[in-house]
Structures are given as C-alpha cells and as structure tokens.
Scaffold this motif. Structure first.
Motif, PDB file in Angstrom:
ATOM      1  N   ASN A 128      44.123  49.794  37.356  1.00  0.00           N
ATOM      2  CA  ASN A 128      44.196  50.703  38.488  1.00  0.00           C
ATOM      3  C   ASN A 128      45.668  51.056  38.717  1.00  0.00           C
ATOM      4  N   VAL A 129      46.040  52.275  38.400  1.00  0.00           N
ATOM      5  CA  VAL A 129      47.449  52.654  38.450  1.00  0.00           C
ATOM      6  C   VAL A 129      47.964  52.692  39.881  1.00  0.00           C
ATOM      7  N   ASP A 130      47.134  53.093  40.839  1.00  0.00           N
ATOM      8  CA  ASP A 130      47.577  53.080  42.229  1.00  0.00           C
ATOM      9  C   ASP A 130      47.966  51.668  42.647  1.00  0.00           C
ATOM     10  N   TYR A 131      47.102  50.694  42.335  1.00  0.00           N
ATOM     11  CA  TYR A 131      47.420  49.292  42.627  1.00  0.00           C
ATOM     12  C   TYR A 131      48.690  48.875  41.897  1.00  0.00           C
ATOM     13  N   ALA A 132      48.792  49.219  40.613  1.00  0.00           N
ATOM     14  CA  ALA A 132      49.923  48.769  39.795  1.00  0.00           C
ATOM     15  C   ALA A 132      51.246  49.281  40.349  1.00  0.00           C
ATOM     16  N   ILE A 133      51.274  50.519  40.807  1.00  0.00           N
ATOM     17  CA  ILE A 133      52.498  51.076  41.380  1.00  0.00           C
ATOM     18  C   ILE A 133      52.864  50.350  42.668  1.00  0.00           C
ATOM     19  N   LYS A 134      51.891  50.115  43.521  1.00  0.00           N
ATOM     20  CA  LYS A 134      52.163  49.406  44.779  1.00  0.00           C
ATOM     21  C   LYS A 134      52.641  47.983  44.516  1.00  0.00           C
ATOM     22  N   GLU A 135      52.044  47.331  43.519  1.00  0.00           N
ATOM     23  CA  GLU A 135      52.450  45.957  43.219  1.00  0.00           C
ATOM     24  C   GLU A 135      53.847  45.934  42.600  1.00  0.00           C
ATOM     25  N   LEU A 136      54.173  46.947  41.807  1.00  0.00           N
ATOM     26  CA  LEU A 136      55.518  47.034  41.254  1.00  0.00           C
ATOM     27  C   LEU A 136      56.542  47.237  42.369  1.00  0.00           C
ATOM     28  N   GLU A 137      56.230  48.090  43.317  1.00  0.00           N
ATOM     29  CA  GLU A 137      57.115  48.298  44.457  1.00  0.00           C
ATOM     30  C   GLU A 137      57.279  47.003  45.255  1.00  0.00           C
ATOM     31  N   ARG A 138      56.182  46.297  45.481  1.00  0.00           N
ATOM     32  CA  ARG A 138      56.227  45.044  46.230  1.00  0.00           C
ATOM     33  C   ARG A 138      57.066  44.005  45.497  1.00  0.00           C
ATOM     34  N   ALA A 139      56.909  43.943  44.181  1.00  0.00           N
ATOM     35  CA  ALA A 139      57.692  42.992  43.383  1.00  0.00           C
ATOM     36  C   ALA A 139      59.179  43.311  43.466  1.00  0.00           C
ATOM     37  N   ARG A 140      59.519  44.582  43.359  1.00  0.00           N
ATOM     38  CA  ARG A 140      60.926  44.991  43.462  1.00  0.00           C
ATOM     39  C   ARG A 140      61.488  44.641  44.828  1.00  0.00           C
ATOM     40  N   ASP A 141      60.725  44.960  45.876  1.00  0.00           N
ATOM     41  CA  ASP A 141      61.179  44.674  47.238  1.00  0.00           C
ATOM     42  C   ASP A 141      61.311  43.171  47.482  1.00  0.00           C
ATOM     43  N   GLY A 142      60.514  42.371  46.761  1.00  0.00           N
ATOM     44  CA  GLY A 142      60.575  40.919  46.886  1.00  0.00           C
ATOM     45  C   GLY A 142      61.679  40.284  46.065  1.00  0.00           C
ATOM     46  N   GLY A 143      62.399  41.088  45.285  1.00  0.00           N
ATOM     47  CA  GLY A 143      63.531  40.579  44.528  1.00  0.00           C
ATOM     48  C   GLY A 143      63.279  40.330  43.061  1.00  0.00           C
ATOM     49  N   LEU A 144      62.062  40.592  42.572  1.00  0.00           N
ATOM     50  CA  LEU A 144      61.813  40.415  41.142  1.00  0.00           C
ATOM     51  C   LEU A 144      62.512  41.536  40.368  1.00  0.00           C
ATOM     52  N   LYS A 145      62.813  41.277  39.104  1.00  0.00           N
ATOM     53  CA  LYS A 145      63.697  42.157  38.338  1.00  0.00           C
ATOM     54  C   LYS A 145      62.979  43.053  37.339  1.00  0.00           C
ATOM     55  N   GLY A 146      61.675  42.897  37.193  1.00  0.00           N
ATOM     56  CA  GLY A 146      60.916  43.692  36.244  1.00  0.00           C
ATOM     57  C   GLY A 146      59.473  43.264  36.287  1.00  0.00           C
ATOM     58  N   ALA A 147      58.696  43.757  35.334  1.00  0.00           N
ATOM     59  CA  ALA A 147      57.281  43.386  35.263  1.00  0.00           C
ATOM     60  C   ALA A 147      56.887  43.204  33.814  1.00  0.00           C
ATOM     61  N   THR A 148      55.954  42.286  33.589  1.00  0.00           N
ATOM     62  CA  THR A 148      55.400  42.087  32.255  1.00  0.00           C
ATOM     63  C   THR A 148      53.978  42.623  32.235  1.00  0.00           C
ATOM     64  N   LEU A 149      53.658  43.374  31.183  1.00  0.00           N
ATOM     65  CA  LEU A 149      52.399  44.096  31.055  1.00  0.00           C
ATOM     66  C   LEU A 149      51.649  43.620  29.827  1.00  0.00           C
ATOM     67  N   TRP A 150      50.378  43.996  29.728  1.00  0.00           N
ATOM     68  CA  TRP A 150      49.673  43.725  28.468  1.00  0.00           C
ATOM     69  C   TRP A 150      50.290  44.552  27.352  1.00  0.00           C
ATOM     70  N   ILE A 151      50.341  43.999  26.150  1.00  0.00           N
ATOM     71  CA  ILE A 151      50.783  44.779  24.994  1.00  0.00           C
ATOM     72  C   ILE A 151      49.583  45.302  24.221  1.00  0.00           C
ATOM     73  N   ILE A 152      48.458  44.582  24.276  1.00  0.00           N
ATOM     74  CA  ILE A 152      47.203  45.103  23.727  1.00  0.00           C
ATOM     75  C   ILE A 152      46.340  45.501  24.911  1.00  0.00           C
ATOM     76  N   PRO A 153      46.122  46.799  25.120  1.00  0.00           N
ATOM     77  CA  PRO A 153      45.326  47.230  26.269  1.00  0.00           C
ATOM     78  C   PRO A 153      43.845  46.899  26.079  1.00  0.00           C
ATOM     79  N   PRO A 154      43.094  46.895  27.183  1.00  0.00           N
ATOM     80  CA  PRO A 154      41.638  46.757  27.055  1.00  0.00           C
ATOM     81  C   PRO A 154      41.047  48.023  26.445  1.00  0.00           C
ATOM     82  N   GLU A 155      39.841  47.924  25.980  1.00  0.00           N
ATOM     83  CA  GLU A 155      39.177  49.052  25.334  1.00  0.00           C
ATOM     84  C   GLU A 155      39.121  50.252  26.276  1.00  0.00           C
TER      85      GLU A 155
END
Length: 258
Positions: A128-155
């Motif tokens: 869910n890209v809407d969720y992912a963007i909000k969580e990325l913003e929250r992580a940045r605001d919380g002081g995290l420096k990046g995000a780790t994603l799947w490298i093999i996507p689901p089908e």
C-alpha cells in the motif's frame, strides 16, 4: 565496513551494514491486541545465543560500548528478525504493516540514544503506497536515516510496474536513501522456516549463496534501470546491502550489449 578519512587526516570508521538483534517476543508483546495471536514468532531464538549473542543487538548502551572498543563512529542498522515479516505475514499485508510499525517504533526509540551515531533503517512493505509514504515520513521524523525494502517483490508488483512511482518521489523529497538487503522479500527468500532454522537442503542453501543472491540483485537492478525509474527519479538513492560487488562489471558489460 567502510572507512573514510577527514580533511585533518583522522580516520573515521562507519559500518555500512550492521544489524539489530530484536527481542524475539517483540511483536507478541507490542502488536495491537487484534493482531497479537498472529504475531511473528521465533521459538528457537534465545537471547545470548547465535545471532543474539551480543547484548548490543538490543541494548543501546552495550552497543555504544562495543562501537567505542572497535573505533566505530557510526553504524547503519538493518533488521534481523524483522525480515521474517515477509515470510510469516506476507499473505496479510495489513498484519505486515502493523508489524512494520512495531519494529520501527522500537528502532526509533533505540536510535534516539545516539542519533548521530546510530543510523537506523525503517522496515517498510510496499503493498500500500499511501501507507508506505506515511510510514517513511514517520520514520524520518522519528530520526531514522533510511528504509529497507523487499528486493524480490510479491507476485504482481514487479519493479517494472508503475506501482512504486509515488513512493520513489516521496523518498526523493524526504532525502531518505532506500536499501535492499540480502534475504529480504519473496521468491527464493520466502522460504518456510522452523523458528530461525531454514528447512532447505544443503544444495539449495549453497546454490543461493554461490549465485542466487547475485541473480536476485541483477534482476532487481535490471528491471529498475530499464524501466527508467532512475531517470524519472534522479535524486533517488538506492543501496544494495551484503550483495558483494565482484559481479557488477560483468553484469554491466552484458547489460550494455545491444
């Protein structure tokens, strides 16, 4: 481990791929009650043993002491158990997102003890890209420096689709580097486990180690490059973690062939 040297000649050591040792009952304790009976479980993981041998994996004071002893100025911090969210919760994106939030909350609190030295990476699933963007913003605001994603996507969510476009734009706008770490995602990485132990046979394990990881990286990068993702998002920063580099010149040579 990567080393850089400051202008004054003093060596600054930064670990580019360090890991956490999340408490194995983290999700059982911290997930909202409605998800708790489906929490990821790690019955074979014991604190003080194996990948959880060093207290610094969960105790920030112990980690900072280890870093001081090793002369490490800063560490990029990747998950260990959280990668199993894809394996144990991958058929339920809503549950997986709740598990992401639990891990990210834990990482934010951990890194707040020394944010200039502990460069935590959020764990974010991209169903869910809407969720992912909000969580990325929250992580940045919380002081995290990046995000780790799947490298093999689901089908159905291959890297050549336009599914990720708004997320790449958000990563650019937030100046948050994206990482794809070894053993993260679906396909050959979405294997059945018993606790922390793979049930694969020796041939499968050796094959994956000798060439499988490299093939995974080649496929993801090929799809992203040829789909034009980096041309459309020139400020997007993507890190491949623990995939080694010796294969890159040969892959690039073949990629350039008409």
């Amino acid at each position: 481990m990567s080393d850089t040297t400051s202008g004054g000649g003093q060596e600054i050591r930064i670990s580019a791929d360090s890991h956490m040792s999340e408490p194995p009952d983290l999700w059982e304790k911290e997930l909202p009650a409605s998800y708790r009976d489906r929490a990821p479980r790690f019955p074979r993981v014991k604190m003080g043993e194996g990948l959880h041998a060093r207290p610094g994996g969960w105790d920030v004071g112990a980690r900072l002491a280890d870093m001081a002893a090793d002369g490490i100025a800063a560490e990029v911090l990747y998950p260990t158990l959280a990668k199993d969210i894809y394996i144990q919760c991958g058929d339920d994106p809503e549950l997986a997102q709740a598990c992401d939030r639990v891990y990210n909350d834990w990482m934010i609190e951990y890194c707040q003890e020394a944010p200039d030295r502990l460069w935590g990476q959020a764990h974010i699933g991209l169903w869910n890209v809407d969720y992912a963007i909000k969580e990325l913003e929250r992580a940045r605001d919380g002081g995290l420096k990046g995000a780790t994603l799947w490298i093999i996507p689901p089908e159905g969510l291959g890297w050549t689709t336009d599914h990720y476009e708004r997320f790449w734009s958000a990563a650019e706008e937030l100046a948050m580097p994206m990482s794809m770490h070894i053993n993260s995602g679906f396909g050959i990485y979405n294997v059945q486990r018993q606790g922390a132990q793979f049930t694969e046979n020796r041939l499968t394990l050796v094959a994956r180690q000798s060439y499988g990881h490299k093939a995974v990286a080649m496929q993801a990068l090929t799809e992203l490059i040829l789909s034009g993702a980096f041309e459309r998002h020139p400020r997007l920063k993507l890190v491949l973690a623990e995939y080694e580099v010796g294969w890159i010149p040969f892959w690039l040579e073949d990629l350039d062939r008409k």
